[in-house]
Motif scaffolding. Sequence first.
Motif, PDB file in Angstrom:
ATOM      1  N   ARG A 129     -21.315  -0.344   7.424  1.00 53.07           N
ATOM      2  CA  ARG A 129     -22.152  -1.452   7.357  1.00 53.07           C
ATOM      3  C   ARG A 129     -20.264  -1.701   6.335  1.00 53.07           C
ATOM      4  NH1 ARG A 129     -26.063  -4.015   5.058  1.00 53.07           N
ATOM      5  NH2 ARG A 129     -27.873  -3.780   6.470  1.00 53.07           N
ATOM      6  N   ALA A 130     -18.865  -0.498   5.798  1.00 52.61           N
ATOM      7  CA  ALA A 130     -17.777  -1.070   5.677  1.00 52.61           C
ATOM      8  C   ALA A 130     -17.558   0.162   5.652  1.00 52.61           C
ATOM      9  CB  ALA A 130     -17.891  -1.976   4.078  1.00 52.61           C
ATOM     10  N   ILE A 131     -16.029   0.708   5.688  1.00 53.14           N
ATOM     11  CA  ILE A 131     -15.520   1.914   5.876  1.00 53.14           C
ATOM     12  C   ILE A 131     -14.474   1.482   4.556  1.00 53.14           C
ATOM     13  CG2 ILE A 131     -14.073   0.939   7.803  1.00 53.14           C
ATOM     14  CD1 ILE A 131     -13.576   3.786   8.400  1.00 53.14           C
ATOM     15  N   ARG A 132     -13.819   2.321   3.272  1.00 51.84           N
ATOM     16  CA  ARG A 132     -12.968   2.732   3.083  1.00 51.84           C
ATOM     17  C   ARG A 132     -12.206   3.033   2.931  1.00 51.84           C
ATOM     18  NH1 ARG A 132     -17.316   5.416  -0.179  1.00 51.84           N
ATOM     19  NH2 ARG A 132     -18.712   4.129  -1.645  1.00 51.84           N
ATOM     20  N   THR A 181     -11.363   6.365   3.123  1.00 47.59           N
ATOM     21  CA  THR A 181     -11.562   7.159   4.688  1.00 47.59           C
ATOM     22  C   THR A 181     -11.342   7.113   5.306  1.00 47.59           C
ATOM     23  OG1 THR A 181     -13.855   6.541   3.224  1.00 47.59           O
ATOM     24  CG2 THR A 181     -13.985   7.439   5.810  1.00 47.59           C
TER      25      THR A 181
END
Lengths: 76, 225
Positions: free
Chosen positions: A41-44, A47
Motif C-alpha cells: 500500500r505504501a513504501i518508505r 526502503t
Amino acid sequence: MAIRVNLDHMLLDRRLTLTELADRIGITIANLSVLKTNKARAIRFSTLDALCRELQCQPSDLLEWTTEAMDEKEAK
Amino acid sequence: MSPTRPRSPVSFLIILLNVVRFAVAIVLVVTCAVIVLALFADIRGLEVNVLPPAFGVNPEAHNNWTLTIPVSVSVEGGRIAAPSIGIERAELQDLSGSLRFPIQRGRLFILNCLLLVLVMAVGVWLTTELQRVLRTVRDGKPFAPSNAVRVRRIAWVLIAGEFVRTMIVYLENSYAAAHFTAEGLRFVARPDFSVAAIVEGLIILVIAEVFRAGTRLDEDQSLTV
C-alpha cells in the motif's frame, strides 16, 4: 492501485534473487515479496533509498504509473 | 502489537466471561427442561400429578414455585406529607417493581419461559462474541477485521434488545393490570423505555467504527514496506 513496482524486471536485469536483495538492503523477504507482487500500500523513503542504492537506479526506474487499475488477481 | 500480560485485566475478563457463559448455559438448559416438564405435567402449583413416582418429584416439596413479572403501579388514596419541611401533600409517581405469584400453567408461563430462553441464548452469544474480541486484544491483534463486525453486531443487538425489552415489560404490565388487583394500588401498563441503553448501543456503534478505522490503518501499516 495504479502504481506498478518493476522490481522483478530490475532483479532480472541485474541477475539478482529476491533473497540476495533482501539481505543487502536489510528487509525481510516477505516484505520484499509484498513489494514485488504489487500488494504494497505504501513504501518508505528509507526502503526506496536502500533499493536505489543497491540496484543503482532511480526511483522512477522502480515505480511506474499505469492508467489502468491494477488487476486484483495480479496483486494477489 | 505485542500480546498482553497473562495477568492483565483482559485475561481476567476472559475468565470472568467464561464463568458467566457457563452459568447462563446451565440456567438455559434448566429452563428448557422446565418448559418440557410444563408441556407434560400439571404445573399449577407444580403439582406434578401426571408424572409417575419414578421421576422422584415430590409435589409437596415443589408447590411453592413462583413466577415473577415486572409491574407498574399507581397509588390510590393515602396521604403523603412532610410537615417538618412544610410539605403538605406529595405524590408517589412511576412506581415499578416485580410481582411474584405461584406458577400457573398457561400462555403467560410458557411465554415467560420462552423469553427467558431467548434472553439467555442472546446472553451466551454476547459473551461468546465479547470473549472472541477480548482474545484478539490479549493476543495483540485488536484490529483483526472480524472485530469491527463483532462489535457492530453487539451494538445492534443491544439497541434491538432495548426495544424488545420495552415491549415485553409493557405487555407484562398490561397482563398484571388486566388480572391483578390490590388494595390502594392500581396496576397500570407503562412503557419503560431506557434512553441510556440506546445511547450505550450508539456509543458501541461508534467504537465499532473506531475498530473499522483501526483495522484499515493496521492493514495499511502491515502493507507498508
